[in-house]
Design a protein around this motif. Structure first.
Motif, PDB file in Angstrom:
ATOM      1  N   LYS A  53      51.298   3.131 -46.587  1.00  0.00           N
ATOM      2  CA  LYS A  53      52.212   3.520 -47.658  1.00  0.00           C
ATOM      3  C   LYS A  53      53.568   2.874 -47.431  1.00  0.00           C
ATOM      4  CE  LYS A  53      53.641   7.255 -50.476  1.00  0.00           C
ATOM      5  NZ  LYS A  53      53.219   8.486 -51.026  1.00  0.00           N
ATOM      6  N   ILE A  54      54.078   2.257 -48.477  1.00  0.00           N
ATOM      7  CA  ILE A  54      55.339   1.541 -48.410  1.00  0.00           C
ATOM      8  C   ILE A  54      56.426   2.454 -48.961  1.00  0.00           C
ATOM      9  CG2 ILE A  54      56.554  -0.535 -49.152  1.00  0.00           C
ATOM     10  CD1 ILE A  54      53.685  -1.647 -49.772  1.00  0.00           C
ATOM     11  N   PRO A  55      57.518   2.615 -48.233  1.00  0.00           N
ATOM     12  CA  PRO A  55      58.604   3.455 -48.749  1.00  0.00           C
ATOM     13  C   PRO A  55      59.152   2.903 -50.071  1.00  0.00           C
ATOM     14  CG  PRO A  55      58.980   2.881 -46.451  1.00  0.00           C
ATOM     15  CD  PRO A  55      57.801   2.090 -46.915  1.00  0.00           C
ATOM     16  N   LYS A  60      60.080  -1.038 -51.528  1.00  0.00           N
ATOM     17  CA  LYS A  60      59.566  -1.626 -52.769  1.00  0.00           C
ATOM     18  C   LYS A  60      60.724  -2.065 -53.662  1.00  0.00           C
ATOM     19  CE  LYS A  60      55.392   1.191 -52.999  1.00  0.00           C
ATOM     20  NZ  LYS A  60      54.695   2.233 -53.754  1.00  0.00           N
ATOM     21  N   ALA A  61      61.732  -1.223 -53.769  1.00  0.00           N
ATOM     22  CA  ALA A  61      62.883  -1.544 -54.619  1.00  0.00           C
ATOM     23  C   ALA A  61      63.631  -2.768 -54.092  1.00  0.00           C
ATOM     24  CB  ALA A  61      63.820  -0.342 -54.712  1.00  0.00           C
ATOM     25  N   LEU A  62      63.815  -2.837 -52.775  1.00  0.00           N
ATOM     26  CA  LEU A  62      64.510  -3.986 -52.194  1.00  0.00           C
ATOM     27  C   LEU A  62      63.733  -5.281 -52.396  1.00  0.00           C
ATOM     28  CD1 LEU A  62      65.980  -2.508 -48.890  1.00  0.00           C
ATOM     29  CD2 LEU A  62      67.228  -3.202 -50.946  1.00  0.00           C
ATOM     30  N   LEU A  63      62.420  -5.224 -52.238  1.00  0.00           N
ATOM     31  CA  LEU A  63      61.596  -6.410 -52.483  1.00  0.00           C
ATOM     32  C   LEU A  63      61.692  -6.848 -53.934  1.00  0.00           C
ATOM     33  CD1 LEU A  63      58.328  -5.757 -50.467  1.00  0.00           C
ATOM     34  CD2 LEU A  63      59.902  -7.662 -50.184  1.00  0.00           C
ATOM     35  N   LEU A  64      61.609  -5.885 -54.836  1.00  0.00           N
ATOM     36  CA  LEU A  64      61.693  -6.204 -56.257  1.00  0.00           C
ATOM     37  C   LEU A  64      63.052  -6.787 -56.614  1.00  0.00           C
ATOM     38  CD1 LEU A  64      60.195  -5.949 -58.991  1.00  0.00           C
ATOM     39  CD2 LEU A  64      61.393  -3.781 -59.279  1.00  0.00           C
ATOM     40  N   ILE A  65      64.109  -6.181 -56.103  1.00  0.00           N
ATOM     41  CA  ILE A  65      65.460  -6.661 -56.406  1.00  0.00           C
ATOM     42  C   ILE A  65      65.685  -8.054 -55.821  1.00  0.00           C
ATOM     43  CG2 ILE A  65      67.913  -6.284 -55.895  1.00  0.00           C
ATOM     44  CD1 ILE A  65      67.318  -3.262 -56.194  1.00  0.00           C
ATOM     45  N   SER A  66      65.299  -8.260 -54.560  1.00  0.00           N
ATOM     46  CA  SER A  66      65.527  -9.577 -53.951  1.00  0.00           C
ATOM     47  C   SER A  66      64.713 -10.666 -54.642  1.00  0.00           C
ATOM     48  CB  SER A  66      65.220  -9.546 -52.458  1.00  0.00           C
ATOM     49  OG  SER A  66      63.842  -9.346 -52.227  1.00  0.00           O
ATOM     50  N   SER A  82      58.318 -12.207 -52.910  1.00  0.00           N
ATOM     51  CA  SER A  82      57.175 -12.081 -53.807  1.00  0.00           C
ATOM     52  C   SER A  82      55.862 -12.076 -53.026  1.00  0.00           C
ATOM     53  CB  SER A  82      57.190 -13.232 -54.812  1.00  0.00           C
ATOM     54  OG  SER A  82      56.066 -13.188 -55.633  1.00  0.00           O
ATOM     55  N   ILE A  83      55.749 -12.941 -52.035  1.00  0.00           N
ATOM     56  CA  ILE A  83      54.523 -12.993 -51.233  1.00  0.00           C
ATOM     57  C   ILE A  83      54.377 -11.740 -50.375  1.00  0.00           C
ATOM     58  CG2 ILE A  83      53.416 -14.202 -49.308  1.00  0.00           C
ATOM     59  CD1 ILE A  83      54.306 -16.805 -50.632  1.00  0.00           C
ATOM     60  N   ILE A  84      55.463 -11.268 -49.803  1.00  0.00           N
ATOM     61  CA  ILE A  84      55.401 -10.036 -49.011  1.00  0.00           C
ATOM     62  C   ILE A  84      54.976  -8.866 -49.895  1.00  0.00           C
ATOM     63  CG2 ILE A  84      56.796  -8.347 -47.748  1.00  0.00           C
ATOM     64  CD1 ILE A  84      58.387 -10.776 -46.635  1.00  0.00           C
ATOM     65  N   ALA A  85      55.553  -8.778 -51.093  1.00  0.00           N
ATOM     66  CA  ALA A  85      55.160  -7.714 -52.012  1.00  0.00           C
ATOM     67  C   ALA A  85      53.691  -7.845 -52.405  1.00  0.00           C
ATOM     68  CB  ALA A  85      56.048  -7.741 -53.253  1.00  0.00           C
ATOM     69  N   SER A  86      53.217  -9.067 -52.592  1.00  0.00           N
ATOM     70  CA  SER A  86      51.804  -9.283 -52.928  1.00  0.00           C
ATOM     71  C   SER A  86      50.900  -8.832 -51.795  1.00  0.00           C
ATOM     72  CB  SER A  86      51.544 -10.758 -53.219  1.00  0.00           C
ATOM     73  OG  SER A  86      52.285 -11.203 -54.300  1.00  0.00           O
ATOM     74  N   LEU A  87      51.271  -9.190 -50.578  1.00  0.00           N
ATOM     75  CA  LEU A  87      50.454  -8.796 -49.433  1.00  0.00           C
ATOM     76  C   LEU A  87      50.466  -7.283 -49.228  1.00  0.00           C
ATOM     77  CD1 LEU A  87      51.334 -11.611 -46.875  1.00  0.00           C
ATOM     78  CD2 LEU A  87      49.157 -11.258 -48.040  1.00  0.00           C
ATOM     79  N   LEU A  88      51.626  -6.675 -49.377  1.00  0.00           N
ATOM     80  CA  LEU A  88      51.706  -5.231 -49.187  1.00  0.00           C
ATOM     81  C   LEU A  88      50.997  -4.466 -50.301  1.00  0.00           C
ATOM     82  CD1 LEU A  88      55.365  -4.804 -47.912  1.00  0.00           C
ATOM     83  CD2 LEU A  88      53.250  -4.691 -46.586  1.00  0.00           C
TER      84      LEU A  88
END
Length: 187
Positions: free
Chosen positions: A95-97, A101-107, A162-168
């Protein structure tokens, strides 16, 4: 004997991540080459009242960087969207906090937006600026040194997030569901 369902469709997702990474690296390299090929002060011609700036190869490399960056982002966003909208249960251990998720999306989004703005303006400045027309209000503008390098760095930031978010987002329940199924069948 039943064939167990595949635990994870990671190979297809991995292929799309590789394709997204490929387009991102093409965009990064195009930005580096555009920085090298951009117009310099010596290319500017001035007749006392009007200026002229010839087209540089940075224009073509800037267009290539923009197109490949858009393709990389579209592919990366499709992976994330597919995984979040698939309705699969997520593994509690993975589970991702919400803040992560918000920081990945914003960055990802901010890096993409700023990089695109920088690339569009630098690329349009790299096109031909004839006498009396210039780039803006009849004046010639040179792309400032480091603009394409800054875009390349932002491309890497957006691509990495984007890749980190995809992997997570591909983390799903496999072992937790499998162990519950085995215990339910035995009991």
């Amino acid at each position: 004997m039943e064939i167990p369902p595949p635990r994870c469709k990671f190979s297809g997702i991995f292929l799309f991540i590789i394709i997204s990474l490929f387009f991102g690296l093409i965009s990064f390299i195009s930005c580096i080459v555009a920085e090298i090929k951009r117009n310099k002060k010596g290319d500017l011609r001035w007749n006392g009242k009007l200026c002229f700036l010839p087209s540089s190869q940075a224009f073509e490399f800037g267009i290539a960087a923009l197109v490949s960056f858009f393709l990389a982002q579209i592919i990366g966003n499709c992976i994330i969207l597919k995984n979040y909208c698939s309705g699969r249960k997520r593994n509690v251990k993975c589970k991702i906090p919400a803040i992560a998720k918000a920081l990945l999306l914003i960055s990802c989004r901010v890096g993409f937006g700023i990089a695109v703005i920088m690339l569009i303006s630098a690329t349009s400045m790299s096109s031909r600026q004839p006498y009396g027309e210039g780039w803006l209000n009849g004046e010639c503008y040179l792309v400032k040194g480091g603009t394409y390098i800054g875009s390349a760095i932002l491309i890497l930031v957006a691509l990495a997030s984007s890749i980190i978010a995809s992997l997570l987002s591909t983390a799903n329940t496999t072992q937790a569901d499998e162990s519950r199924k085995v215990h339910a069948q035995m009991g």
